[in-house]
Design a protein around this motif. Structure first.
Motif, mmCIF file in Angstrom:
data_model
loop_
_atom_site.group_PDB
_atom_site.id
_atom_site.type_symbol
_atom_site.label_atom_id
_atom_site.label_comp_id
_atom_site.label_asym_id
_atom_site.label_seq_id
_atom_site.Cartn_x
_atom_site.Cartn_y
_atom_site.Cartn_z
ATOM 1 N N PRO A 11 104.459 -16.144 -35.453
ATOM 2 C CA PRO A 11 103.746 -14.246 -35.969
ATOM 3 C C PRO A 11 104.421 -14.963 -37.372
ATOM 4 O O PRO A 11 105.772 -15.011 -37.606
ATOM 5 C CB PRO A 11 103.384 -13.673 -34.842
ATOM 6 C CG PRO A 11 103.843 -14.070 -34.215
ATOM 7 C CD PRO A 11 104.902 -15.528 -33.876
ATOM 8 N N ARG A 26 89.483 -18.046 -31.582
ATOM 9 C CA ARG A 26 90.747 -17.861 -32.359
ATOM 10 C C ARG A 26 91.125 -18.371 -33.318
ATOM 11 O O ARG A 26 91.157 -19.862 -33.240
ATOM 12 C CB ARG A 26 91.975 -17.263 -31.432
ATOM 13 C CG ARG A 26 91.578 -16.289 -30.474
ATOM 14 C CD ARG A 26 92.270 -16.391 -29.577
ATOM 15 N NE ARG A 26 92.054 -17.177 -28.487
ATOM 16 C CZ ARG A 26 93.344 -17.083 -27.322
ATOM 17 N NH1 ARG A 26 93.954 -16.517 -26.930
ATOM 18 N NH2 ARG A 26 92.955 -18.483 -26.489
ATOM 19 N N LEU A 57 93.762 -19.793 -36.877
ATOM 20 C CA LEU A 57 95.418 -19.089 -36.695
ATOM 21 C C LEU A 57 95.486 -19.939 -38.160
ATOM 22 O O LEU A 57 95.092 -20.918 -38.342
ATOM 23 C CB LEU A 57 96.369 -19.836 -35.792
ATOM 24 C CG LEU A 57 96.230 -19.376 -34.247
ATOM 25 C CD1 LEU A 57 97.508 -20.126 -33.834
ATOM 26 C CD2 LEU A 57 97.428 -17.971 -34.641
ATOM 27 N N GLN A 65 94.592 -14.197 -36.958
ATOM 28 C CA GLN A 65 95.844 -14.346 -36.193
ATOM 29 C C GLN A 65 97.209 -15.116 -37.669
ATOM 30 O O GLN A 65 96.531 -15.744 -37.803
ATOM 31 C CB GLN A 65 96.601 -14.892 -35.040
ATOM 32 C CG GLN A 65 95.938 -14.527 -34.063
ATOM 33 C CD GLN A 65 96.066 -12.931 -33.933
ATOM 34 O OE1 GLN A 65 96.893 -12.350 -34.201
ATOM 35 N NE2 GLN A 65 95.229 -11.914 -33.376
ATOM 36 N N GLY A 74 96.383 -15.531 -42.537
ATOM 37 C CA GLY A 74 95.440 -14.616 -42.257
ATOM 38 C C GLY A 74 94.985 -13.926 -42.768
ATOM 39 O O GLY A 74 93.846 -12.907 -42.513
ATOM 40 N N SER A 124 88.960 -13.307 -33.697
ATOM 41 C CA SER A 124 89.529 -12.549 -34.264
ATOM 42 C C SER A 124 90.478 -13.883 -35.627
ATOM 43 O O SER A 124 90.658 -15.188 -34.639
ATOM 44 C CB SER A 124 90.924 -12.527 -33.531
ATOM 45 O OG SER A 124 91.038 -13.444 -32.380
ATOM 46 N N CYS A 167 90.367 -22.483 -30.582
ATOM 47 C CA CYS A 167 91.156 -22.262 -31.582
ATOM 48 C C CYS A 167 91.290 -23.373 -32.915
ATOM 49 O O CYS A 167 91.539 -24.328 -32.841
ATOM 50 C CB CYS A 167 92.316 -22.588 -31.195
ATOM 51 S SG CYS A 167 94.369 -22.543 -32.411
#
Length: 476
Positions: free
Chosen positions: A368, A235, A237, A348, A241, A346, A210
């Motif tokens: 989110p 991933r 954060l 987010q 984004g 990805s 992460c």
């Protein structure tokens, strides 16, 4: 290796056998921070005969700093070589240096100028220019971290982590980008910092990762993981984004000035910039040309806003500015895009609320931008939140100590430190601190755009010139 045991002069090569100098050394100018900014200031100061100059840098080699100390070949410059000279008066200097390097063998002139060279080459370039200066014997390398600066008579007493002091008539704060703390992290066992290149390279290839943050530091992390053949899930954060966009080959500044922009607020400027970008595209040119049009004028654009508009920009538009202005090499963008399309990586959008270790894993709680709170688990969390802009939150001992003494004050909107002119530092009373200078990231509140080489090289030259003028006046 002890601090004073590794101090030598002449030259820039460290040696444990160097003699221990007097407990209270004295110099005309002490440059704190030996990254690109500090190295360039020292280089220009060497042009003034007879100066006793010291460059304080805890890293084993000068001219590296956070950006150029990476040993990783996949970490490349975000600007092509033709625009990365260290000297305004010699725009082809970096390209000339690259002609002598084995890494660029076989590239013709056009390819060399357009090349996004490995960042480690740029650190090598700056050190080579230091080593080649005819007066380099006037430069002493201090291999330790400054932890305090205090007024002493007409100069300063600078204390280092070793406990020894150096007295200096002038001090230049060239400490570069300071790392921001991880939001919601506290003390996270096993947390990896994105600027710790060795630790990122040591992440197990099957680990779930992460990354907190989605800027240039995150891109560095992705490139290293990809180069190591990473197989685990990655991933990221970030609040918005949004990732940095790519350079376009052949970008040139769009014709025209900025007079239309100067009286406009944030929203109106954004609308006009979108129109200029659309016009470039309609003319068959990349939208990036519209951003290049602004590059020489960012200081004027920032300072034309009242404080309320500057705050509005920081709340609503700064991330859009960052991803369009601070772009990445086309090849780098292609690598990141491929990792995203494969599903391995990805991104987010959301805010982290807490990070905790449980059952051998790290658990990241986040909310989110739209939706209910969530949690994800990972084997490794990497802090890629970039630079700390606010002086009050500065890590380390140096800036907090100077703030407490009133020797420096927070800059506009709390960002960086207060300065004037070509880099004179203002104290807590608002008056210039005679003999104290800075450049680069610490001037962000006053100048905003103050971290790219086209800006830094000019700042370094002007700081050195100001110090030399002051010393000349004092001697007269």
């Amino acid at each position: 290796m002890g601090y004073w045991a590794s101090l030598i002069s002449p030259g820039l090569t460290m040696s444990a056998a160097a003699p221990d100098p007097a407990p209270h050394a004295s110099v005309d100018v002490l440059v704190i921070g030996g990254g690109a900014c500090g190295a360039l200031v020292a280089l220009h100061l060497l042009d003034t005969p007879g100066l006793r100059i010291a460059l304080a840098e805890p890293r084993p080699l000068p001219a590296r700093g956070a950006a150029y100390s990476t040993p990783r070949g996949e970490h490349v410059l975000n600007v092509n070589a033709a625009r990365m000279s260290a000297f305004d008066a010699a725009p082809g200097d970096f390209v000339n240096f690259l002609r002598t390097q084995p890494e660029s063998a076989g590239l013709d002139e056009a390819a060399l100028a357009a090349w996004f060279a490995p960042r480690q080459l740029y650190g090598r370039y700056l050190q080579a220019r230091l080593d080649a200066h005819p007066a380099r014997e006037g430069l002493t390398l201090l291999a330790d971290a400054a932890v305090d600066v205090a007024r002493e008579g007409s100069g300063f007493a600078v204390t280092f982590a070793s406990g020894r002091q150096v007295r200096a008539g002038n001090v230049v704060l060239a400490i570069g980008n300071l790392p921001a703390a991880l939001p919601g992290g506290g003390d996270v066992p096993g947390l990896v910092e994105a600027w710790d290149y060795a630790a990122v390279a040591a992440v197990p290839v099957d680990a779930d990762v992460c990354i907190v943050g989605a800027g240039l530091s995150m891109v560095d992390v992705l490139l290293t993981l990809e180069a190591n053949g990473h197989r685990g899930r990655i991933r990221a954060l970030s609040r918005n984004g949004l990732m940095p966009l790519a350079h376009a080959p052949g970008t040139v500044p769009q014709p025209g000035g900025i007079d239309e922009l100067l009286p406009l607020g944030v929203r109106a400027r954004m609308r006009l910039l979108r129109r200029w970008a659309a016009e470039s595209v309609e003319e068959g040119r990349p939208w990036q040309d519209a951003l290049e049009r602004l590059r020489p004028h960012v200081r004027a654009l920032w300072q034309a806003w009242p404080e309320a508009e500057q705050r509005r920009f920081l709340r609503h538009a700064v991330r859009q500015w960052d991803i369009h202005r601070h772009r990445i090499a086309p090849g780098v963008a292609a690598t990141v895009d491929a990792m995203s399309k494969s599903g391995q990586f990805s991104l987010q959008a959301g805010r982290i609320t807490a990070i905790a270790a449980r059952d051998g894993r790290l658990h990241v709680d986040w909310t989110p931008r739209r939706g209910a709170p969530r949690s994800m688990s990972a084997d490794v969390v990497i802090n890629a939140t970039g630079m700390e802009k606010r002086a009050a939150r500065a890590p380390g001992a140096l800036l907090p100590a100077m703030l407490s003494r009133g020797l420096v004050a927070a800059g506009p909107l709390g960002m960086g430190i207060a300065t004037r002119g070509e880099g004179q530092v203002l104290g807590a009373d608002g008056a210039p601190v005679e003999g104290l200078w800075t450049l680069g990231a610490l001037r962000i509140g006053d100048l905003w755009e103050t971290i790219a080489m086209p800006e830094l090289r000019g700042q370094a030259e002007r700081v050195a010139a100001g110090i030399s003028r002051g010393l000349g006046s004092a001697a007269a």
